[in-house]
Design a protein around this motif. Structure first.
Motif, short mmCIF file in Angstrom:
data_model
loop_
_atom_site.label_atom_id
_atom_site.label_comp_id
_atom_site.label_asym_id
_atom_site.label_seq_id
_atom_site.Cartn_x
_atom_site.Cartn_y
_atom_site.Cartn_z
N TYR A 188 -48.44 36.76 13.85
CA TYR A 188 -47.61 37.13 15.00
C TYR A 188 -47.09 38.54 14.82
O TYR A 188 -46.73 38.95 13.71
N GLU A 189 -47.05 39.29 15.92
CA GLU A 189 -46.39 40.57 15.93
C GLU A 189 -45.00 40.40 16.52
O GLU A 189 -44.81 39.65 17.49
N ALA A 190 -44.04 41.09 15.94
CA ALA A 190 -42.66 40.98 16.37
C ALA A 190 -42.30 42.09 17.36
O ALA A 190 -42.79 43.22 17.26
N ARG A 191 -41.46 41.75 18.31
CA ARG A 191 -40.92 42.73 19.25
C ARG A 191 -39.41 42.58 19.27
O ARG A 191 -38.89 41.48 19.45
N VAL A 192 -38.71 43.70 19.08
CA VAL A 192 -37.25 43.71 19.13
C VAL A 192 -36.82 44.59 20.30
O VAL A 192 -37.24 45.75 20.40
N GLU A 193 -36.01 44.03 21.18
CA GLU A 193 -35.55 44.76 22.36
C GLU A 193 -34.03 44.84 22.34
O GLU A 193 -33.34 43.92 21.85
N SER A 194 -33.50 45.94 22.86
CA SER A 194 -32.06 46.20 22.83
C SER A 194 -31.52 46.45 24.23
O SER A 194 -32.23 47.01 25.08
N SER A 195 -30.28 46.06 24.45
CA SER A 195 -29.59 46.36 25.71
C SER A 195 -28.10 46.40 25.44
O SER A 195 -27.61 45.85 24.46
N THR A 196 -27.38 47.09 26.30
CA THR A 196 -25.92 47.15 26.17
C THR A 196 -25.29 46.13 27.09
O THR A 196 -25.86 45.72 28.10
N SER A 197 -24.09 45.70 26.73
CA SER A 197 -23.38 44.71 27.53
C SER A 197 -21.88 44.94 27.39
O SER A 197 -21.44 45.75 26.57
N TRP A 198 -21.11 44.21 28.20
CA TRP A 198 -19.64 44.30 28.14
C TRP A 198 -19.17 45.75 28.23
O TRP A 198 -18.49 46.27 27.35
N ALA A 199 -19.57 46.40 29.34
CA ALA A 199 -19.13 47.77 29.65
C ALA A 199 -19.49 48.74 28.53
O ALA A 199 -18.76 49.70 28.25
N GLY A 200 -20.60 48.48 27.90
CA GLY A 200 -21.06 49.39 26.86
C GLY A 200 -20.48 49.13 25.49
O GLY A 200 -20.84 49.81 24.52
N LEU A 201 -19.58 48.15 25.37
CA LEU A 201 -18.97 47.85 24.07
C LEU A 201 -19.83 46.92 23.22
O LEU A 201 -19.66 46.85 22.01
N GLY A 202 -20.72 46.19 23.87
CA GLY A 202 -21.55 45.25 23.15
C GLY A 202 -23.01 45.70 23.13
O GLY A 202 -23.46 46.46 23.98
N ARG A 203 -23.73 45.20 22.15
CA ARG A 203 -25.14 45.54 22.02
C ARG A 203 -25.90 44.26 21.73
O ARG A 203 -25.65 43.57 20.74
N THR A 204 -26.82 43.93 22.61
CA THR A 204 -27.61 42.71 22.48
C THR A 204 -29.00 43.07 21.96
O THR A 204 -29.64 43.99 22.47
N ARG A 205 -29.42 42.31 20.96
CA ARG A 205 -30.76 42.52 20.40
C ARG A 205 -31.53 41.21 20.50
O ARG A 205 -31.00 40.14 20.21
N THR A 206 -32.77 41.32 20.95
CA THR A 206 -33.59 40.14 21.22
C THR A 206 -34.88 40.22 20.42
O THR A 206 -35.59 41.24 20.46
N LEU A 207 -35.20 39.14 19.71
CA LEU A 207 -36.40 39.05 18.90
C LEU A 207 -37.38 38.08 19.55
O LEU A 207 -37.03 36.97 19.91
N SER A 208 -38.64 38.51 19.70
CA SER A 208 -39.68 37.63 20.21
C SER A 208 -40.96 37.91 19.42
O SER A 208 -41.09 38.93 18.74
N PHE A 209 -41.92 36.98 19.52
CA PHE A 209 -43.17 37.11 18.79
C PHE A 209 -44.36 36.88 19.71
O PHE A 209 -44.29 36.08 20.64
N GLU A 210 -45.42 37.59 19.42
CA GLU A 210 -46.68 37.44 20.16
C GLU A 210 -47.80 37.17 19.17
O GLU A 210 -47.97 37.92 18.20
#
Length: 251
Positions: free
Chosen positions: A89-111
């Motif tokens: 499996y290859e891993a993919r990590v994606e990032s986004s901001t949340s909570w008015a820019g104070l939070g940072r969400t990171r998401t891990l998925s595999f293909e």
């Protein structure tokens, strides 16, 4: 070679991802190999992987800090793929901001990926009986496509003659059959002229000693032969995969 390094990209948060958890406090030394072996991962990292594979993604959110997924920490910059149950499996990590820019969400998925080598992986075979072996060896891929079918005559090479250190003369007594550039699990059929055909699993793996690609023909049929591990070298391949102690250090 079909390799993609761990990819970080700025995207919207994936819908349906697993709940928000902070991963603060876990410290892992990054693996220096290009393949992670699932069974050797620390349990908290396995939990991330399991969720990502079962639910499509694993997500964590942190606030006012630069947080990383545990998988990112063990993978580091060297890892190209994760291997679990013979599948890559290859891993993919994606990032986004949340909570008015104070939070940072990171998401891990595999293909799932077809992981390949520059040169064909080989099936190694020796004949440990006292008689000459003649017959056909065939290999099929998971889709039952025939990759190899070859008639062979294999000289006797009894186990008691196995040396502590193989020489060129010893290697010449071992049949080496190039099979495929794609790592994974295959099926080999040993069909002797004077007996019934028998099928065995053959695995070609990357980043860890080869599993089930070295067989001995015995009086009871083909058997996995771990004594052949040191017979044919695999330059650049480690003897063990990355593993971690309770403190997160490589062992």
């Amino acid at each position: 070679m079909n390799r993609r390094a761990l990819l970080a990209a700025t995207t919207a948060t994936l819908a349906g991802a697993a709940g928000c958890l902070a991963n603060m406090g876990d410290s892992y030394e990054p693996c220096h190999e290009n393949v992670l072996v699932y069974d050797r991962l620390p349990d908290p990292v396995k939990a991330e992987v399991d969720t990502a594979l079962e639910e499509g993604a694993y997500e964590t959110t942190s606030f006012l800090v630069e947080d990383e997924l545990r998988y990112e920490r063990v993978a580091g910059r060297s890892v190209d793929a994760l291997r679990k149950d013979g599948t890559y499996y290859e891993a993919r990590v994606e990032s986004s901001t949340s909570w008015a820019g104070l939070g940072r969400t990171r998401t891990l998925s595999f293909e799932e990926t077809a992981f390949t080598s520059d040169t064909p992986a080989e099936l190694l075979v020796r004949n440990v009986t006292t008689d000459l072996w003649t017959g056909v060896i065939a290999i099929d891929d998971p889709a039952d496509e025939r990759l190899l079918e070859e008639r062979l005559t294999i000289e006797s090479y009894p186990r008691e003659e196995t040396p502590d250190h193989y020489t060129e003369a010893d290697r010449d007594r071992i049949v080496q059959l190039p099979v495929t550039n794609e790592y994974g699990r295959y099926e080999a059929t040993f069909d002797p002229d004077n007996g019934e055909p028998e099928r065995v699993d053959v695995w070609f793996t990357m980043g860890y000693p080869p599993r089930r690609n070295r067989y001995a023909i015995t009086d009871n049929g083909p058997e996995y032969d771990e004594t052949l591990y040191g017979a044919i070298g695999r330059p650049g391949h480690p003897s063990t995969p990355c593993s971690w102690d309770d403190e997160g250090n490589l062992i």
